[in-house]
Write an enzyme that holds these catalytic residues in place. Structure first.
Site, PDB file in Angstrom:
ATOM      1  CD  GLU A  51     -36.579  27.246  -9.861  1.00  0.00           C
ATOM      2  OE1 GLU A  51     -37.394  28.174  -9.760  1.00  0.00           O
ATOM      3  OE2 GLU A  51     -36.912  26.091 -10.114  1.00  0.00           O
ATOM      4  CB  VAL A  93      -0.928   0.017   1.227  1.00  0.00           C
ATOM      5  CG1 VAL A  93      -1.840   1.225   1.170  1.00  0.00           C
ATOM      6  CG2 VAL A  93      -1.732  -1.254   1.275  1.00  0.00           C
TER       7      VAL A  93
HETATM    8  C1  LIG Z   1     -10.034   9.962  -7.758  1.00  0.00           C
HETATM    9  C2  LIG Z   1      -8.983   9.324  -8.608  1.00  0.00           C
HETATM   10  C3  LIG Z   1      -8.737   9.838  -9.851  1.00  0.00           C
HETATM   11  C4  LIG Z   1      -7.777   9.254 -10.661  1.00  0.00           C
HETATM   12  N1  LIG Z   1      -7.567   9.793 -11.893  1.00  0.00           N
HETATM   13  C5  LIG Z   1      -6.638   9.236 -12.698  1.00  0.00           C
HETATM   14  C6  LIG Z   1      -6.402   9.765 -13.987  1.00  0.00           C
HETATM   15  O1  LIG Z   1      -7.014  10.743 -14.397  1.00  0.00           O
HETATM   16  N2  LIG Z   1      -5.468   9.169 -14.761  1.00  0.00           N
HETATM   17  C7  LIG Z   1      -4.757   8.097 -14.322  1.00  0.00           C
HETATM   18  O2  LIG Z   1      -3.924   7.615 -15.051  1.00  0.00           O
HETATM   19  N3  LIG Z   1      -4.956   7.576 -13.125  1.00  0.00           N
HETATM   20  C8  LIG Z   1      -5.895   8.113 -12.303  1.00  0.00           C
HETATM   21  N4  LIG Z   1      -6.117   7.566 -11.078  1.00  0.00           N
HETATM   22  C9  LIG Z   1      -5.406   6.328 -10.719  1.00  0.00           C
HETATM   23  C10 LIG Z   1      -4.113   6.594  -9.998  1.00  0.00           C
HETATM   24  O3  LIG Z   1      -3.177   7.135 -10.866  1.00  0.00           O
HETATM   25  C11 LIG Z   1      -3.610   5.294  -9.430  1.00  0.00           C
HETATM   26  O4  LIG Z   1      -4.600   4.838  -8.558  1.00  0.00           O
HETATM   27  C12 LIG Z   1      -2.349   5.486  -8.666  1.00  0.00           C
HETATM   28  O5  LIG Z   1      -1.338   5.948  -9.477  1.00  0.00           O
HETATM   29  C13 LIG Z   1      -1.939   4.244  -7.923  1.00  0.00           C
HETATM   30  O6  LIG Z   1      -0.865   4.567  -7.066  1.00  0.00           O
HETATM   31  P1  LIG Z   1      -0.901   4.272  -5.510  1.00  0.00           P
HETATM   32  O7  LIG Z   1       0.401   4.647  -4.953  1.00  0.00           O
HETATM   33  O8  LIG Z   1      -2.055   4.906  -4.869  1.00  0.00           O
HETATM   34  O9  LIG Z   1      -1.091   2.694  -5.526  1.00  0.00           O
HETATM   35  P2  LIG Z   1      -1.646   1.749  -4.408  1.00  0.00           P
HETATM   36  O10 LIG Z   1      -3.124   1.788  -4.434  1.00  0.00           O
HETATM   37  O11 LIG Z   1      -1.005   2.018  -3.117  1.00  0.00           O
HETATM   38  O12 LIG Z   1      -1.139   0.368  -4.975  1.00  0.00           O
HETATM   39  C14 LIG Z   1      -1.631  -0.105  -6.194  1.00  0.00           C
HETATM   40  C15 LIG Z   1      -1.031  -1.452  -6.570  1.00  0.00           C
HETATM   41  O13 LIG Z   1       0.329  -1.284  -6.870  1.00  0.00           O
HETATM   42  C16 LIG Z   1       1.132  -2.179  -6.130  1.00  0.00           C
HETATM   43  N5  LIG Z   1       2.373  -1.471  -5.810  1.00  0.00           N
HETATM   44  C17 LIG Z   1       2.476  -0.217  -5.340  1.00  0.00           C
HETATM   45  N6  LIG Z   1       3.780   0.125  -5.258  1.00  0.00           N
HETATM   46  C18 LIG Z   1       4.479  -0.933  -5.647  1.00  0.00           C
HETATM   47  C19 LIG Z   1       5.861  -1.195  -5.772  1.00  0.00           C
HETATM   48  N7  LIG Z   1       6.778  -0.302  -5.494  1.00  0.00           N
HETATM   49  N8  LIG Z   1       6.221  -2.407  -6.204  1.00  0.00           N
HETATM   50  C20 LIG Z   1       5.325  -3.363  -6.503  1.00  0.00           C
HETATM   51  N9  LIG Z   1       4.012  -3.173  -6.410  1.00  0.00           N
HETATM   52  C21 LIG Z   1       3.601  -1.964  -5.997  1.00  0.00           C
HETATM   53  C22 LIG Z   1       0.313  -2.531  -4.930  1.00  0.00           C
HETATM   54  O14 LIG Z   1       0.653  -3.804  -4.479  1.00  0.00           O
HETATM   55  C23 LIG Z   1      -1.091  -2.473  -5.476  1.00  0.00           C
HETATM   56  O15 LIG Z   1      -1.418  -3.695  -6.042  1.00  0.00           O
HETATM   57  C24 LIG Z   1      -7.050   8.130 -10.230  1.00  0.00           C
HETATM   58  C25 LIG Z   1      -7.277   7.622  -8.953  1.00  0.00           C
HETATM   59  C26 LIG Z   1      -8.239   8.212  -8.156  1.00  0.00           C
HETATM   60  C27 LIG Z   1      -8.470   7.667  -6.790  1.00  0.00           C
END
Ligand SMILES: Cc1cc2nc3c(=O)[nH]c(=O)nc-3n(C[C@H](O)[C@H](O)[C@H](O)COP(=O)(O)OP(=O)(O)OC[C@H]3O[C@@H](n4cnc5c(N)ncnc54)[C@H](O)[C@@H]3O)c2cc1C
Ligand code: FES
Ligand code: FES
Length: 1334
Positions: A1265, A266
């Protein structure tokens, strides 16, 4: 949370106070923890999925490596509390409070009128505050960018941005862009009535406290010590069902990953968290390497740059900016393409949470970065206990081929992004181009040429959002190697791509033909871009692209909106204490901004309270054969399941069913409800309830199907004047057509919320409800419980937006909650999640308009015959009122001597549609303006000319024979044309269009004649209750609801004038059925009108009673008079009453006087359309709104701007998607796009035009409105731009643009070689993913 012996202590700070959680549950998010555990309710729930920004807070972390503190915004709903160990969290309450000191950010948001309902305000505050913590003097661009992830449904954003801009060094009071003249210059802004002085200052910036960054709280030293502690140890948090492990070293992480290969890592939790919440995914173990230094670095080497997987997307953006500034352009094409997409990817909060590693590894099909990284030959560096290895970030990886993926024990360490070389071009593109929206399609493309030639050596094309993964057009690329980069290659490439990337006709997400078109339109854009690049490299060898095509290359820039708001100045002779006419701030504005304004779900827990989660129908029309609740009842925390059998009284009140019994009539209908000790328990249990159905025929979803089955809710309504049939015989020309206008979701930021508290005695029940109609809630609950109304008390203090959606629905939901409270004997907290709210409560009626118009060759319309159908859904709700209003408002501003309009409400198996700002007018007016435009097109005239010709010009009768004087309409229209320089700009746009093939500009002006109030006098009655206490303070109560429009503020202004006391003496606490009985709903723009009259009446009664006392002691103070009055036994309390306007409508005779007065207006918008993608940019809007005399110009302008923006959303981006089975797909801000801050007009001018309206209080007008329809100027400007494109391409002159004019419909209307090229499917051969229901 239950404590576990294996759990470590979670330590973090909130608003400077240490939080030690001994039993941290990994499944608990920060939003829940703040609201339910710490009782910090300033942070709001709006969607639960990171998409609305209502829950924005600031997280600060200390980085021991560089000894710096990082402050960044996050959406608390996606932050697991376990990820916060060692972090400091700041919420709106921590920024400033009315109890101590408010912060300049809060003060300015409030004083700039940036709050209406206030539900989004704490989130807005936190976004601006966090920006200021990092940049105390931000640029306008930074402010807009910081607000990109925050939705506001009320204000239209302009005042919010303006409040932020007051911190900017570039800030000026005047927003007159580039004119060189100040907006304060009265002469420059003279108006039709030259006597009238116009003002532009809605607030006084001299009052603002300065921002002093040195006063901000320091980062807790204890957290610095914790971060630097060399003896840190692995942390384990053990929850009810899951375990969270935070490793302390990188080796520890590798060890954990080997031991728990299935556990997600995470990082930002933006994918993991959403999968759990919306995808029903369960993880027993989480590993969180957040903060491990090995994952955070930038390493620049000769051929490229390596970026650590732990970098957030915001940090990635900073790193890329640095690289781009250091390296020559030719080397950083991938990096610049990534930066372009990072700008629009989600909002600032998500970009600060989401990490590069999480993004790449998630391999989301809509990923904006992966296609570019793949096109740019990026490489992923992996590590595990076994060692390091590298894999290409290529098509195989993105398409999830197992041999090209990470092994389960591997961790992504970093991504290597090579520099581009000289004969190498890389580019990324996405639609939509605006922030905070998932791509409906995106692409990453690259081409490498043989040195010095345009011979393709290597080509890469990746598309996102066209399949379950990002897809590579591998075969196409292979086939084109060795080809020249010329038009023939492009043509072949398009065909090859269309052959290779198959989007099936029933593909999930729909928009099939649009996506197919974009596959090749985006390729074409890339083609042009590369041609241009080649030309720049060797102009002799490679000719440039045509000048006319250049504009196709650029996306629309994100600009900071600016503009001027004008209103009448207060008469200088008016006593200074009299607040009428002044732009007074919303009475709750400061509390909104500090998060201390209390909404229903912010009310503290009540002993024994239970939470309710509902089970809804998954079938549109079916018999319920069984309901099995046994599993639910056995689950922990579950107290009861409530069904129709538990309703002691009326389960079907006025045709609205509370709990479905025997039969369901729409998807989303409530069948039963689970009451449990927590919402999580209730929800989990609700999922286990098993319902068996037997489908019933027919299942009617669309208007067309309703017409086939003759399925209507009521009998038709009709008005007619002249002789329509006869007129059609002598007119020069006749046109016929139809237009579809789809529905709209209210998307109030606070979802429907109810707190039902049963009393011990006499079957009493108290409800706190966010409603526009407490009386109706009372009636429904009384009927459901089978008790008299006098046992039911409904209280309403404020609600986070309503827009009609809280007129009737809270009554039904209130009764559902009340039955649960009755059955369990315990208080029930019933707050809908966003998805349920969107599914259950429905919204604006979709409309189908059919027209036949007879006109003369000079543009005079002689006859019109309209047939209008609305999709009412499965029960009556407000459909009859809506159809009444549609028919009566259908002529808009035009006099058509022979006129017939018939309106019908169709009964379908969709959730029942309801009241929505404008009550049908925003829909029907599209039909009207469409046929006017069609007439103009037929005659080769401008639509504005045909409007002018047919507009009401003198005192007249409407088609239903109501007399009115359209003088203010004419004035608004004339002012709008003149002040917007419409004709000159129209000429400029034509010039622009001649010079640009792929971008077109369009302008449109729409006039408006709108009506306020209800058809029946008794619906317009109002009462107030005013108490004067012996200390002179006044408690004012009335029947109106504060839904963000500032009603309480206006009522305090009225009482202040009438009692001649300062507003500070007057307090409004809440609206309740206990204090003012039988109140009508707060809707139809009449709140201030009717409740104002009641308040005025009450105050005048009191003033009369005080007169003898005042006469005896004229120099006395208010307090003296009140004391004396009390001593003389004068009653200091009274009710006030307004009987209602004398309105009526005789549908038999088709005539009446249904409305007390009209509101007029005109709006001019100019847009630019990207014909290749369907994107549009709103360049400028001018609104002239007839406000008569504005009681409070700040509030009224707020209503106009907010309604305009809501209207603009309705007519352009807001699209509800239904399956052919009647299932609503669009149930979150991710798939239902209300306008964001970047979509409002770049230049926005609003003028309140003065007129007279003696019938209303202080000669004012209700403006709640009317602004909605002004948004249609954007729709018709788009149509104008599309017309220009079609003309140039030789396409048929007449075409239909249905509402909303989405990017899809704009693109498909701009037919060209690409739309001609795509495969089309025979509609009879497949079932589409979604259908139109209008
Ligand atoms: C409201 C919202 C809007 C969004 N809009 C866009 C958009 O416009 N365009 C777009 O491209 N994306 C969009 N996203 C998606 C977003 O880019 C991805 O959810 C985000 O980049 C995932 O990164 P995280 O660090 O939160 O991953 P996490 O949720 O923390 O992890 C995601 C997955 O990656 C794995 N992981 C994480 N780090 C590693 C690592 N170092 N090595 C191996 N596995 C790993 C985890 O095990 C998990 O399975 C949006 C998301 C949200 C919530
Ligand atoms: S509630 Fe968190 S972003 Fe909407
Ligand atoms: S004030 Fe922004 S949502 Fe109401």
């Amino acid at each position: 949370m239950m404590s576990s012996p294996n759990s470590d202590e979670l330590i973090f700070f909130v608003n400077g106070k240490k939080v030690t959680e001994k039993s941290a549950d990994p499944e608990v998010n920060l939003l829940f923890y703040l609201r339910r555990v710490l009782h910090l309710t300033g942070t709001k729930y709006g969607c639960g999925g990171g998409g609305c920004g209502a829950c924005t807070v600031m997280v600060s972390r200390y980085d021991p490596k560089n000894k710096k503190i990082r402050h960044y915004p996050v959406t608390a709903c996606l932050v697991p509390i376990c990820s916060l160990h060692g972090a400091a969290v700041t919420t709106a309450e921590g920024v400033g409070s009315i109890k101590t000191r408010i912060h300049p950010v809060q003060e300015r948001l409030a004083k700039c009128h940036g709050t209406q309902c206030g539900f989004c305000s704490p989130g807005m505050v936190m976004s601006i505050y966090t920006l200021l913590r990092n940049y105390p003097e931000p640029t306008s661009e930074q402010i807009t960018d910081a607000l990109g992830g925050n939705l506001c449904r009320c204000t239209g954003y302009r005042p919010i941005v303006e409040s932020g801009k007051t911190f900017s060094v570039e800030s000026t009071v005047c927003g007159m862009k580039g004119s060189g003249k100040c907006c304060m210059d009265q002469e420059e802004k003279s108006f039709a009535n030259k006597q009238e002085k116009m003002c532009t200052k809605l607030y006084n910036e001299d009052e603002f406290q300065p921002l002093d960054p040195s006063q901000e709280p320091i980062f807790p030293p204890e957290l610095i010590r914790m971060a630097e502690d060399p003896h840190k140890k692995r942390l384990t948090f053990q929850g009810e069902r899951t375990t969270w492990i935070t490793p302390v070293t990188f080796n520890d992480l590798l060890e954990l990953k080997a031991n728990y290969p299935k556990a997600p890592l995470v990082m930002g939790n933006t994918t993991v968290g959403r999968d759990i919440k919306f995808g029903n995914v369960f993880h027993p173990v989480f590993v969180s390497p957040l903060g491990l230094p090995e994952l955070y670095f930038v390493d620049s080497i000769d051929n490229g740059v390596t970026i650590g997987a732990g970098y957030s997307l915001a940090q990635l953006s900073d790193a890329l900016h640095f690289i781009v500034s250091e390296q020559p352009n030719a080397k950083t094409q991938t990096h610049r393409a990534l930066l372009k997409h990072l700008k629009t990817l989600a909002g600032a909060q998500i970009r600060n949470m989401a990490t590069l590693g999480g993004h790449v590894v998630s391999r989301l099909n809509y990923s904006d970065l992966n296609p570019i990284l793949a096109a740019g030959d990026a490489i992923i560096n992996l590590i595990s206990k076994e060692g390091e290895r590298q894999i290409p970030l290529d098509g195989h990886f993105l398409e999830r081929s197992p041999e090209a993926s990470l092994k389960s024990e591997e961790i992504m360490l970093s991504v290597y992004i090579p520099y581009s070389t000289q004969w190498h071009f890389i580019s990324g593109q996405r639609m939509p181009q605006s922030q905070n929206a998932f791509a409906s399609i995106n692409a990453g493309m690259s081409v490498r040429f043989e040195d010095g030639t345009d011979t393709i050596k290597d080509l890469k094309i990746f598309y996102g959002s066209v399949g379950p993964t990002v897809i590579s057009a591998n075969e196409t690329c292979k086939r084109l190697i060795g080809r020249q980069w010329d038009d023939q290659m492009l043509s072949d490439a398009c065909h090859l791509v269309l052959d290779e990337i198959h989007i099936p006709p029933d593909a999930e997400g729909g928009m099939v033909e649009y996506k197919r078109t974009l596959l090749i339109s985006l390729l074409f854009k890339f083609y042009l871009k590369v041609r241009r690049g080649l030309h720049k490299m060797d102009p002799q060898k490679f000719p440039d692209i045509s000048e006319k095509f250049v504009s196709a290359l650029e996306n629309f820039p994100i600009e900071t909106p600016q503009g001027v708001q004008m209103f009448q100045c207060v008469d200088p002779h008016q006593p200074p204490q009299d607040p009428i006419g002044h732009p007074i701030m919303h009475q709750s504005a400061i509390k909104h901004a500090t998060g201390e304004a209390v909404y229903v779900d912010d009310m503290p827990p009540i002993a024994q309270e239970l939470f309710l989660a509902v089970v809804t129908s998954t079938r549109a029309h079916a018999k319920i054969t069984s309901i099995d609740v046994s599993e639910a009842l056995a689950l922990p925390g579950v107290v009861d399941v409530i069904t129709a059998d538990d309703v002691p009284g009326d389960n079907n009140y006025h045709g609205e069913v509370l709990y479905a019994q025997n039969e369901v009539i729409c998807v989303g209908q409530i069948i039963c409800a689970v009451a449990a000790d927590t919402y999580a328990h209730a929800k989990n249990a609700a999922k286990t309830v098993k319902i068996a159905y037997e489908d019933i025929e027919p299942k009617i979803i669309t208007i067309e199907e309703a017409l086939e089955h003759n399925s209507f809710l009521f009998t038709d309504k009709q008005i007619e004047q002249g002789n329509v049939e006869q007129a059609f015989k002598y007119v020069d020309q006749i046109i016929e057509g139809e237009v579809h206008v789809e529905g709209q979701e209210h998307f109030y930021m606070e979802t429907q919320s109810i707190l039902a508290i049963p009393k011990e005695e006499d079957k009493e029940m108290v409800l706190h409800v966010g409603t526009q109609h407490p009386t109706n809630v009372q009636e429904f609950v009384a009927a459901a419980l089978n008790v008299p109304s006098n046992r039911i008390a409904c209280h309403m203090k404020r609600t986070g937006g309503a827009f009609g959606g809280k007129a009737t629905k809270p009554s039904l939901l209130g009764a559902v909650g009340a039955v649960a409270a009755h059955k369990t004997g315990r208080p029930i907290r019933f707050v809908l999640e966003r998805g349920d709210d969107m599914l259950i409560t429905a919204g604006r009626h979709p409309l189908l308009g059919k027209y036949k118009i007879g006109f003369m060759n000079n543009g005079v319309i002689k006859a019109a015959d309209l047939e209008l159908y609305i999709n009412g859904g499965c029960t009556p709700d407000e459909s009859e009122t809506v159809i009444d209003f549609i028919v009566l408002r259908s002529e808009n501003a035009y006099h058509i001597p022979n006129y017939r309009c018939r309106g019908s409400a169709c009964r379908t198996n969709l959730p029942s549609n309801t009241a929505f700002r404008g009550f049908g007018f925003p829909q029907v007016s599209v039909v009207v303006e469409t046929y006017i435009t069609a007439v103009a097109s037929q005659l080769d005239l401008l639509p504005e000319e045909v409007k002018e010709i047919n507009m009401y010009k003198r005192i007249s009768r409407t088609a239903y024979k109501e007399i009115f004087n359209p003088e203010p309409l004419r004035r608004c229209w004339k002012e709008c044309l003149e002040k917007s320089s419409f004709y000159a700009r129209k000429r400029d746009a034509e010039e622009f269009n001649k010079n640009n093939y792929w971008k077109k500009r369009g302008l449109a002006v729409v006039p408006m004649k709108f009506t306020v109030a209800m058809l029946k006098t008794y619906y317009n009655q109002a009462a107030a209750l005013v108490h004067i206490y012996t200390d002179g303070s006044v408690l004012l109560t009335h029947g109106g609801c504060e839904i963000g429009q500032g009603l309480y503020t206006k009522m305090a202004q009225v009482a202040s004038r009438e009692l001649n006391i300062p507003m500070s003496y007057i307090h409004l606490s809440e609206t309740s059925t206990v204090t003012v009985p039988n109140a009508t709903f707060t809707a139809a723009s009449m709140g201030a009108d009717i409740f104002g009259r009641a308040v005025q009446n009450a105050c005048q009664i009191l003033r009369d009673r005080l007169q003898p006392v005042i006469r005896k002691n004229p120099k006395g103070t208010w307090e003296d008079w009140i004391t004396t009055a009390y001593e003389e036994s004068i009653n200091l309390s009274t009710t006030g009453y307004f009987k209602g306007y004398q309105t009526y409508m005789d549908w038999e005779k088709e005539e009446g006087n249904p409305y007390p007065y009209f509101v007029y207006g005109a709006s001019c918008s100019e847009v630019e359309v990207d014909c290749l993608t369907g994107a549009h940019k709103l360049l400028r809007t001018d609104i002239f709104m007839d406000a008569a005399f504005s009681i409070n110009p700040a509030l009224d302008i707020g209503q106009v701007e907010g309604a305009f923006t809501q209207g603009m959303g309705f007519y352009t981006t807001e699209e509800l998607k239904y399956s052919p089975e009647g299932v609503l797909y669009s149930r979150s801000p991710d798939d239902y796009k209300i306008p964001t801050v970047t979509q409002i007009p770049e230049e926005f001018y609003v003028t309140l035009v003065r007129s007279r309206n003696p019938i209303a209080i202080y000669s004012s007008k209700g403006l709640g409105e009317a602004g909605m329809f002004m948004g249609s100027s954007v729709f018709f400007a788009i149509r104008d731009a599309v017309t220009a494109a079609r003309r140039e391409r030789g396409l048929a002159k007449s075409f239909t643009l249905n509402s909303p004019a989405t990017a899809e419909s704009i693109r498909m209307a701009c037919g060209d070689q690409f739309t001609d090229m795509i495969p089309r499917d025979d509609p009879s051969t497949f079932t589409p993913w979604s259908i139109r229901v209008s």
